[in-house]
Design a protein around this motif. Structure first.
Motif, PDB file in Angstrom:
ATOM      1  N   PRO A  87     -27.865 -22.874  -5.935  1.00  0.00           N
ATOM      2  CA  PRO A  87     -27.789 -21.444  -6.265  1.00  0.00           C
ATOM      3  C   PRO A  87     -28.243 -20.517  -5.149  1.00  0.00           C
ATOM      4  CG  PRO A  87     -29.649 -22.468  -7.371  1.00  0.00           C
ATOM      5  CD  PRO A  87     -28.868 -23.583  -6.758  1.00  0.00           C
ATOM      6  N   VAL A  88     -29.040 -21.007  -4.202  1.00  0.00           N
ATOM      7  CA  VAL A  88     -29.543 -20.137  -3.133  1.00  0.00           C
ATOM      8  C   VAL A  88     -28.557 -20.062  -1.972  1.00  0.00           C
ATOM      9  CG1 VAL A  88     -31.401 -19.770  -1.474  1.00  0.00           C
ATOM     10  CG2 VAL A  88     -31.923 -20.567  -3.787  1.00  0.00           C
ATOM     11  N   THR A  89     -28.053 -21.205  -1.532  1.00  0.00           N
ATOM     12  CA  THR A  89     -27.163 -21.222  -0.361  1.00  0.00           C
ATOM     13  C   THR A  89     -25.692 -21.384  -0.727  1.00  0.00           C
ATOM     14  OG1 THR A  89     -27.456 -23.626  -0.149  1.00  0.00           O
ATOM     15  CG2 THR A  89     -28.989 -22.206   1.058  1.00  0.00           C
ATOM     16  N   GLY A  90     -25.417 -21.902  -1.922  1.00  0.00           N
ATOM     17  CA  GLY A  90     -24.036 -22.225  -2.272  1.00  0.00           C
ATOM     18  C   GLY A  90     -23.062 -21.065  -2.251  1.00  0.00           C
ATOM     19  N   PRO A  91     -23.331 -19.959  -2.988  1.00  0.00           N
ATOM     20  CA  PRO A  91     -22.350 -18.863  -3.025  1.00  0.00           C
ATOM     21  C   PRO A  91     -22.016 -18.302  -1.650  1.00  0.00           C
ATOM     22  CG  PRO A  91     -23.969 -18.604  -4.775  1.00  0.00           C
ATOM     23  CD  PRO A  91     -24.454 -19.724  -3.919  1.00  0.00           C
ATOM     24  N   ALA A  92     -23.013 -18.139  -0.802  1.00  0.00           N
ATOM     25  CA  ALA A  92     -22.760 -17.569   0.526  1.00  0.00           C
ATOM     26  C   ALA A  92     -21.929 -18.508   1.390  1.00  0.00           C
ATOM     27  CB  ALA A  92     -24.080 -17.250   1.216  1.00  0.00           C
ATOM     28  N   GLU A  93     -22.189 -19.818   1.279  1.00  0.00           N
ATOM     29  CA  GLU A  93     -21.444 -20.772   2.091  1.00  0.00           C
ATOM     30  C   GLU A  93     -20.004 -20.926   1.612  1.00  0.00           C
ATOM     31  OE1 GLU A  93     -23.689 -24.350   1.914  1.00  0.00           O
ATOM     32  OE2 GLU A  93     -25.263 -23.651   3.275  1.00  0.00           O
ATOM     33  N   ILE A  94     -19.798 -20.883   0.320  1.00  0.00           N
ATOM     34  CA  ILE A  94     -18.454 -21.096  -0.229  1.00  0.00           C
ATOM     35  C   ILE A  94     -17.599 -19.839  -0.131  1.00  0.00           C
ATOM     36  CG2 ILE A  94     -17.202 -21.739  -2.333  1.00  0.00           C
ATOM     37  CD1 ILE A  94     -19.680 -23.331  -3.150  1.00  0.00           C
ATOM     38  N   ALA A  95     -18.226 -18.677  -0.031  1.00  0.00           N
ATOM     39  CA  ALA A  95     -17.477 -17.412  -0.023  1.00  0.00           C
ATOM     40  C   ALA A  95     -16.467 -17.345   1.109  1.00  0.00           C
ATOM     41  CB  ALA A  95     -18.440 -16.235   0.067  1.00  0.00           C
ATOM     42  N   GLY A  96     -16.697 -18.097   2.205  1.00  0.00           N
ATOM     43  CA  GLY A  96     -15.759 -18.078   3.328  1.00  0.00           C
ATOM     44  C   GLY A  96     -14.382 -18.612   2.983  1.00  0.00           C
ATOM     45  N   GLN A  97     -14.270 -19.402   1.908  1.00  0.00           N
ATOM     46  CA  GLN A  97     -12.966 -19.924   1.502  1.00  0.00           C
ATOM     47  C   GLN A  97     -12.139 -18.882   0.754  1.00  0.00           C
ATOM     48  OE1 GLN A  97     -13.248 -23.704  -0.564  1.00  0.00           O
ATOM     49  NE2 GLN A  97     -15.129 -24.254   0.515  1.00  0.00           N
ATOM     50  N   TYR A  98     -12.723 -17.729   0.468  1.00  0.00           N
ATOM     51  CA  TYR A  98     -12.047 -16.729  -0.356  1.00  0.00           C
ATOM     52  C   TYR A  98     -11.774 -15.440   0.424  1.00  0.00           C
ATOM     53  CZ  TYR A  98     -12.950 -19.848  -4.221  1.00  0.00           C
ATOM     54  OH  TYR A  98     -12.959 -20.951  -5.047  1.00  0.00           O
ATOM     55  N   ASP A  99     -11.275 -15.614   1.646  1.00  0.00           N
ATOM     56  CA  ASP A  99     -10.858 -14.453   2.412  1.00  0.00           C
ATOM     57  C   ASP A  99      -9.587 -13.826   1.833  1.00  0.00           C
ATOM     58  OD1 ASP A  99     -12.939 -14.414   4.251  1.00  0.00           O
ATOM     59  OD2 ASP A  99     -11.992 -15.932   5.484  1.00  0.00           O
ATOM     60  N   LYS A 100      -8.736 -14.665   1.226  1.00  0.00           N
ATOM     61  CA  LYS A 100      -7.511 -14.164   0.599  1.00  0.00           C
ATOM     62  C   LYS A 100      -7.824 -13.640  -0.804  1.00  0.00           C
ATOM     63  CE  LYS A 100      -4.788 -15.508   3.973  1.00  0.00           C
ATOM     64  NZ  LYS A 100      -4.056 -14.536   4.809  1.00  0.00           N
ATOM     65  N   ILE A 101      -7.342 -12.448  -1.088  1.00  0.00           N
ATOM     66  CA  ILE A 101      -7.630 -11.837  -2.378  1.00  0.00           C
ATOM     67  C   ILE A 101      -7.009 -12.642  -3.518  1.00  0.00           C
ATOM     68  CG2 ILE A 101      -5.607 -10.338  -2.215  1.00  0.00           C
ATOM     69  CD1 ILE A 101      -9.008  -9.534  -3.871  1.00  0.00           C
ATOM     70  N   GLY A 102      -5.890 -13.341  -3.229  1.00  0.00           N
ATOM     71  CA  GLY A 102      -5.256 -14.148  -4.276  1.00  0.00           C
ATOM     72  C   GLY A 102      -6.159 -15.274  -4.752  1.00  0.00           C
ATOM     73  N   ASN A 103      -6.851 -15.938  -3.825  1.00  0.00           N
ATOM     74  CA  ASN A 103      -7.781 -17.002  -4.209  1.00  0.00           C
ATOM     75  C   ASN A 103      -8.954 -16.445  -5.017  1.00  0.00           C
ATOM     76  OD1 ASN A 103      -6.441 -19.212  -2.991  1.00  0.00           O
ATOM     77  ND2 ASN A 103      -7.249 -18.638  -0.991  1.00  0.00           N
ATOM     78  N   ALA A 104      -9.466 -15.305  -4.582  1.00  0.00           N
ATOM     79  CA  ALA A 104     -10.607 -14.706  -5.293  1.00  0.00           C
ATOM     80  C   ALA A 104     -10.213 -14.277  -6.703  1.00  0.00           C
ATOM     81  CB  ALA A 104     -11.135 -13.518  -4.497  1.00  0.00           C
ATOM     82  N   LEU A 105      -9.031 -13.678  -6.852  1.00  0.00           N
ATOM     83  CA  LEU A 105      -8.574 -13.260  -8.184  1.00  0.00           C
ATOM     84  C   LEU A 105      -8.355 -14.472  -9.087  1.00  0.00           C
ATOM     85  CD1 LEU A 105      -6.035 -10.430  -7.259  1.00  0.00           C
ATOM     86  CD2 LEU A 105      -8.250 -10.160  -8.374  1.00  0.00           C
ATOM     87  N   PHE A 106      -7.846 -15.561  -8.513  1.00  0.00           N
ATOM     88  CA  PHE A 106      -7.619 -16.763  -9.313  1.00  0.00           C
ATOM     89  C   PHE A 106      -8.940 -17.343  -9.797  1.00  0.00           C
ATOM     90  CE2 PHE A 106      -6.185 -21.141 -10.111  1.00  0.00           C
ATOM     91  CZ  PHE A 106      -5.040 -20.865 -10.846  1.00  0.00           C
ATOM     92  N   LEU A 107      -9.938 -17.394  -8.915  1.00  0.00           N
ATOM     93  CA  LEU A 107     -11.257 -17.894  -9.306  1.00  0.00           C
ATOM     94  C   LEU A 107     -11.868 -17.003 -10.385  1.00  0.00           C
ATOM     95  CD1 LEU A 107     -13.685 -19.811  -8.818  1.00  0.00           C
ATOM     96  CD2 LEU A 107     -14.472 -18.174  -7.103  1.00  0.00           C
ATOM     97  N   ALA A 108     -11.793 -15.698 -10.190  1.00  0.00           N
ATOM     98  CA  ALA A 108     -12.345 -14.769 -11.182  1.00  0.00           C
ATOM     99  C   ALA A 108     -11.634 -14.922 -12.522  1.00  0.00           C
ATOM    100  CB  ALA A 108     -12.218 -13.333 -10.677  1.00  0.00           C
ATOM    101  N   GLY A 109     -10.313 -15.111 -12.485  1.00  0.00           N
ATOM    102  CA  GLY A 109      -9.567 -15.307 -13.728  1.00  0.00           C
ATOM    103  C   GLY A 109      -9.978 -16.570 -14.461  1.00  0.00           C
ATOM    104  N   ILE A 110     -10.185 -17.656 -13.705  1.00  0.00           N
ATOM    105  CA  ILE A 110     -10.641 -18.902 -14.322  1.00  0.00           C
ATOM    106  C   ILE A 110     -11.985 -18.704 -15.018  1.00  0.00           C
ATOM    107  CG2 ILE A 110     -11.466 -21.241 -13.809  1.00  0.00           C
ATOM    108  CD1 ILE A 110      -9.361 -21.422 -11.630  1.00  0.00           C
ATOM    109  N   VAL A 111     -12.909 -18.056 -14.319  1.00  0.00           N
ATOM    110  CA  VAL A 111     -14.250 -17.848 -14.877  1.00  0.00           C
ATOM    111  C   VAL A 111     -14.195 -16.984 -16.128  1.00  0.00           C
ATOM    112  CG1 VAL A 111     -16.491 -16.777 -14.416  1.00  0.00           C
ATOM    113  CG2 VAL A 111     -15.410 -18.204 -12.672  1.00  0.00           C
TER     114      VAL A 111
END
Length: 258
Positions: A87-111
């Protein structure tokens, strides 16, 4: 004709030579030699010319398939799991995979969809347990169906939107796609635990396990959100960090009371 003895030329048909008197006898005048015709050349039979083989048309080269910019469906769940256990380092490290807005919207939709389904299911169970009147149950189910979806959409998109707005005010170019992914990764595990364990353990009388778990889930959510957002916006140790904390507080207040 010429005399064969003296060579004198005599008229054709003479019997005696006018030079030497040699008798020619009954010899018939010999015709002048005819030119021998050259044998006719054999007719040249035209040989069939070999037909030119058409040049083989080059086969079109298969264009290499461009790799898709979208993350595989299962990768989003792996990222959520990795962020949950770190929870401390994970979100910041993984955020680099979501430069494309399509990937971020898909993740948000799943959640949003998963949390909405879990929350609606748990609410349906609790409503069926507490309410006996059929009309009240139907009304409560109808209310929960829409309110849960709206609640989690505000949580996920609201956090990213407020931080993006703060970045515009501070003249900072923060990526909305990354902020949205961080927000989704913070919301998912905290509210999943809160819905499942907090709701069902809250049905146990006297012992307030449900409340304790809900409080722990809220703390967990803010830790993940703060660590991810502060690393992405690079406000840690900066005087602008105060703005970050204010944004987080406003997000929590707005999301809880809408």
């Amino acid at each position: 004709m010429f005399c064969p003895n003296c060579g004198k030329e005599n008229p054709d048909g003479s019997v005696f030579c006018g030079g030497c008197g040699m008798s020619f006898g009954n010899r018939a005048p010999q015709p002048a030699p005819q030119p021998v015709a050259a044998p006719a050349a054999a007719p040249v039979i035209p040989q069939p010319q070999p037909q030119a083989t058409p040049a083989a048309r080059p086969e079109p080269q298969a264009q290499p398939k461009q790799p898709s910019s979208m993350l595989p469906f299962g990768q989003h769940f792996k990222n959520l799991f990795s962020a949950t256990i770190h929870p401390v380092t994970g979100p910041a490290e993984i955020a680099g995979q979501y430069d494309k807005i399509g990937n971020a919207l898909f993740l948000a939709g799943i959640v949003v969809v998963i949390l909405w389904m879990v929350d609606f299911t748990t609410s349906l169970t609790v409503v069926s347990w507490k309410y006996l009147d059929g009309g009240e149950i139907v009304a409560r189910i109808f209310s929960e169906f829409f309110s849960s979806l709206f609640f989690y959409a505000v949580r996920v998109f609201g956090c990213a939107g407020i931080f993006t707005l703060a970045g515009i005010i501070l003249k900072e170019k923060w990526s909305f796609a990354r902020l949205l992914a961080i927000s989704a990764m913070a919301v998912a595990p905290a509210f999943l635990v809160k819905n499942l364990l907090g709701t069902y353990l809250g049905l146990i009388p006297v012992i307030r396990f449900g409340s304790l778990i809900s409080i722990a889930a809220d703390i967990y959510f803010f830790v993940m959100l703060y660590e991810g957002m502060s690393a992405e916006t690079k406000l840690t140790g900066n005087k602008k960090g105060f703005v970050l904390i204010i944004c987080m507080a406003l997000t929590g207040i707005v999301a809880n009371y809408i």
